[in-house]
Motif scaffolding. Structure first.
Motif, PDB file in Angstrom:
ATOM      1  N   HIS A  97       0.834  -1.191   0.000  1.00  0.00           N
ATOM      2  CA  HIS A  97       0.000   0.000   0.000  1.00  0.00           C
ATOM      3  C   HIS A  97       0.873   1.247   0.000  1.00  0.00           C
ATOM      4  O   HIS A  97       2.074   1.189   0.280  1.00  0.00           O
ATOM      5  CB  HIS A  97      -0.926  -0.001   1.223  1.00  0.00           C
ATOM      6  CG  HIS A  97      -1.693  -1.271   1.380  1.00  0.00           C
ATOM      7  ND1 HIS A  97      -2.702  -1.635   0.509  1.00  0.00           N
ATOM      8  CD2 HIS A  97      -1.576  -2.289   2.272  1.00  0.00           C
ATOM      9  CE1 HIS A  97      -3.184  -2.812   0.872  1.00  0.00           C
ATOM     10  NE2 HIS A  97      -2.518  -3.229   1.931  1.00  0.00           N
ATOM     11  N   ASP A  98       0.267   2.370  -0.311  1.00  0.00           N
ATOM     12  CA  ASP A  98       0.990   3.633  -0.354  1.00  0.00           C
ATOM     13  C   ASP A  98       1.572   3.966   1.022  1.00  0.00           C
ATOM     14  O   ASP A  98       0.979   3.660   2.062  1.00  0.00           O
ATOM     15  CB  ASP A  98       0.072   4.769  -0.800  1.00  0.00           C
ATOM     16  CG  ASP A  98      -0.382   4.609  -2.253  1.00  0.00           C
ATOM     17  OD1 ASP A  98       0.145   3.704  -2.934  1.00  0.00           O
ATOM     18  OD2 ASP A  98      -1.250   5.383  -2.690  1.00  0.00           O
ATOM     19  N   VAL A  99       2.740   4.600   1.007  1.00  0.00           N
ATOM     20  CA  VAL A  99       3.432   4.971   2.243  1.00  0.00           C
ATOM     21  C   VAL A  99       3.783   6.451   2.164  1.00  0.00           C
ATOM     22  O   VAL A  99       4.325   6.911   1.155  1.00  0.00           O
ATOM     23  CB  VAL A  99       4.726   4.149   2.428  1.00  0.00           C
ATOM     24  CG1 VAL A  99       5.454   4.595   3.689  1.00  0.00           C
ATOM     25  CG2 VAL A  99       4.414   2.663   2.479  1.00  0.00           C
ATOM     26  N   THR A 100       3.472   7.174   3.215  1.00  0.00           N
ATOM     27  CA  THR A 100       3.792   8.596   3.279  1.00  0.00           C
ATOM     28  C   THR A 100       4.894   8.838   4.303  1.00  0.00           C
ATOM     29  O   THR A 100       4.813   8.335   5.439  1.00  0.00           O
ATOM     30  CB  THR A 100       2.547   9.422   3.640  1.00  0.00           C
ATOM     31  OG1 THR A 100       1.544   9.215   2.647  1.00  0.00           O
ATOM     32  CG2 THR A 100       2.877  10.913   3.711  1.00  0.00           C
ATOM     33  N   MET A 101       5.911   9.593   3.915  1.00  0.00           N
ATOM     34  CA  MET A 101       7.003   9.908   4.825  1.00  0.00           C
ATOM     35  C   MET A 101       7.611  11.261   4.453  1.00  0.00           C
ATOM     36  O   MET A 101       7.311  11.825   3.397  1.00  0.00           O
ATOM     37  CB  MET A 101       8.066   8.811   4.821  1.00  0.00           C
ATOM     38  CG  MET A 101       8.788   8.612   3.508  1.00  0.00           C
ATOM     39  SD  MET A 101      10.106   7.368   3.613  1.00  0.00           S
ATOM     40  CE  MET A 101       9.167   5.878   3.948  1.00  0.00           C
ATOM     41  N   SER A 102       8.496  11.752   5.303  1.00  0.00           N
ATOM     42  CA  SER A 102       9.121  13.053   5.063  1.00  0.00           C
ATOM     43  C   SER A 102      10.208  12.959   3.998  1.00  0.00           C
ATOM     44  O   SER A 102      10.698  11.866   3.676  1.00  0.00           O
ATOM     45  CB  SER A 102       9.731  13.576   6.363  1.00  0.00           C
ATOM     46  OG  SER A 102      10.855  12.797   6.731  1.00  0.00           O
ATOM     47  N   THR A 103      10.610  14.111   3.480  1.00  0.00           N
ATOM     48  CA  THR A 103      11.701  14.153   2.503  1.00  0.00           C
ATOM     49  C   THR A 103      12.965  13.559   3.098  1.00  0.00           C
ATOM     50  O   THR A 103      13.660  12.767   2.462  1.00  0.00           O
ATOM     51  CB  THR A 103      11.985  15.601   2.070  1.00  0.00           C
ATOM     52  OG1 THR A 103      10.777  16.314   1.886  1.00  0.00           O
ATOM     53  CG2 THR A 103      12.783  15.617   0.780  1.00  0.00           C
ATOM     54  N   ARG A 104      13.253  13.938   4.340  1.00  0.00           N
ATOM     55  CA  ARG A 104      14.452  13.427   4.991  1.00  0.00           C
ATOM     56  C   ARG A 104      14.407  11.911   5.123  1.00  0.00           C
ATOM     57  O   ARG A 104      15.408  11.226   4.912  1.00  0.00           O
ATOM     58  CB  ARG A 104      14.625  14.067   6.369  1.00  0.00           C
ATOM     59  CG  ARG A 104      15.872  13.587   7.136  1.00  0.00           C
ATOM     60  CD  ARG A 104      15.582  12.382   8.001  1.00  0.00           C
ATOM     61  NE  ARG A 104      16.775  11.865   8.660  1.00  0.00           N
ATOM     62  CZ  ARG A 104      16.815  10.732   9.320  1.00  0.00           C
ATOM     63  NH1 ARG A 104      15.714   9.969   9.412  1.00  0.00           N
ATOM     64  NH2 ARG A 104      17.945  10.317   9.878  1.00  0.00           N
TER      65      ARG A 104
END
Length: 315
Positions: A97-104
């Protein structure tokens, strides 16, 4: 006939290490704080090599530069979708499934576990042209810098595979000879670098010459979290700090690192292998990377007065 020099002895030792493992090896190591290339170990150091995931170091530099310039927010949220995933990889590349995280954290996943999907999302944010320009500026003009999907599509076309089908099942029907003949595995026909270029890149990062000091420090910190420790890192004692990036591909095993000793000594080392086996576990080759790196660094750390002494492998 003159006796062999210390440089000849260390080169011969490296040849023995690679011969015992049944691989072809390419090595460059340098004293980061030394005088140019005066303190180096080189074995086929200027030959083109397939870098595999070591290319991600240049992506990290491009990311860190943008952050340091205020053009990119470390905390901004990005979503990795099916468009970024190839499947069967590491980290988010294997997520269903889609995963959301920070740029870092994209950069962290890219370097710590060599997450290809996180790399592609970061490449999407940065843009290929920016990463390519950074790689060229830092002395790696032929480094592969595209998204993984862009890099693999020519391979599937060369093998006559359907990219929308089951790639693994199709690959099972491809002979080893056809895979060995791929342009992707030939550094004279595809994007590549050299061991010397890679240690030059590492030296620039560790000497704050690859960008603003803040950017170089961030890349150094990110590289210190590589989860894989069974190749180069395994050859050094626990009190030696090793920041590394490895890479693997069919018949290719690599690792590049900076090794920092408690006494302040800092050494950039890159070891590239071509192996007879296309895949699977290869403990002998993995160990050879560590043994070669340790041999090269030990040579650089020897006092000038001991220049004619063959370096010994120690634990």
């Amino acid at each position: 006939m003159a006796p062999p020099s210390a440089a000849d002895k260390v080169t011969a030792r490296l040849q023995v290490i690679f011969g015992e493992a049944g691989v072809e090896g390419f090595v460059h190591a340098r004293d980061i704080d030394g005088d140019g290339d005066a303190r180096e170990v080189a074995l086929r150091a200027d030959a083109p090599v397939i870098v595999a995931s070591i290319r991600k170091i240049a992506v990290a530099v491009a990311y860190a530069r943008e952050v340091a310039a205020g053009a990119l927010d470390r905390a901004a949220r990005h979503t990795i979708t099916a468009a970024n995933r190839e499947g069967g990889g590491i980290g988010t590349d294997s997520c269903l499934h889609d995963v959301t995280m920070s740029t870092r954290d994209l950069a962290f996943f890219m370097l710590s576990m060599s997450d290809n999907a996180a790399t592609d999302k970061l490449m999407e944010i940065l843009g290929t042209d920016r990463v390519r320009a950074v790689a060229a500026e830092l002395g790696c003009p032929a480094l592969p810098v595209g998204r993984y999907r862009d890099l693999w599509e020519p391979v599937w076309a060369e093998l006559g595979l359907d990219p929308d089908g089951d790639i693994d099942a199709q690959l099972d029907q491809v002979s080893e000879d056809r895979i060995r003949g791929l342009a992707m595995l030939d550094p004279t026909r595809s994007a590549s670098s050299t061991p010397r270029e890679i240690t030059s890149l590492l030296t620039a990062i560790w000497r704050d010459r690859a960008g603003p000091a803040e950017a170089c420090a961030e890349v150094r910190e990110l590289m210190s979290h590589q989860l894989s420790t069974h190749r180069l890192i395994a050859a050094f004692a626990a009190d030696v700090r090793v920041a590394a990036k490895n890479g693997s591909l069919w018949g290719v095993l690599n690792e590049a690192a900076v090794v920092e000793y408690p006494d302040g000594g800092r050494y950039a080392v890159a070891v590239f292998l071509r192996t007879p086996a296309l895949g699977g576990r290869n403990p002998a080759a993995d160990a050879a990377i560590g043994r070669a790196a340790r041999t090269a660094v030990d040579h650089l750390r020897r006092a000038p007065a001991a220049a004619d002494t063959t370096p010994e492998e120690t634990t």
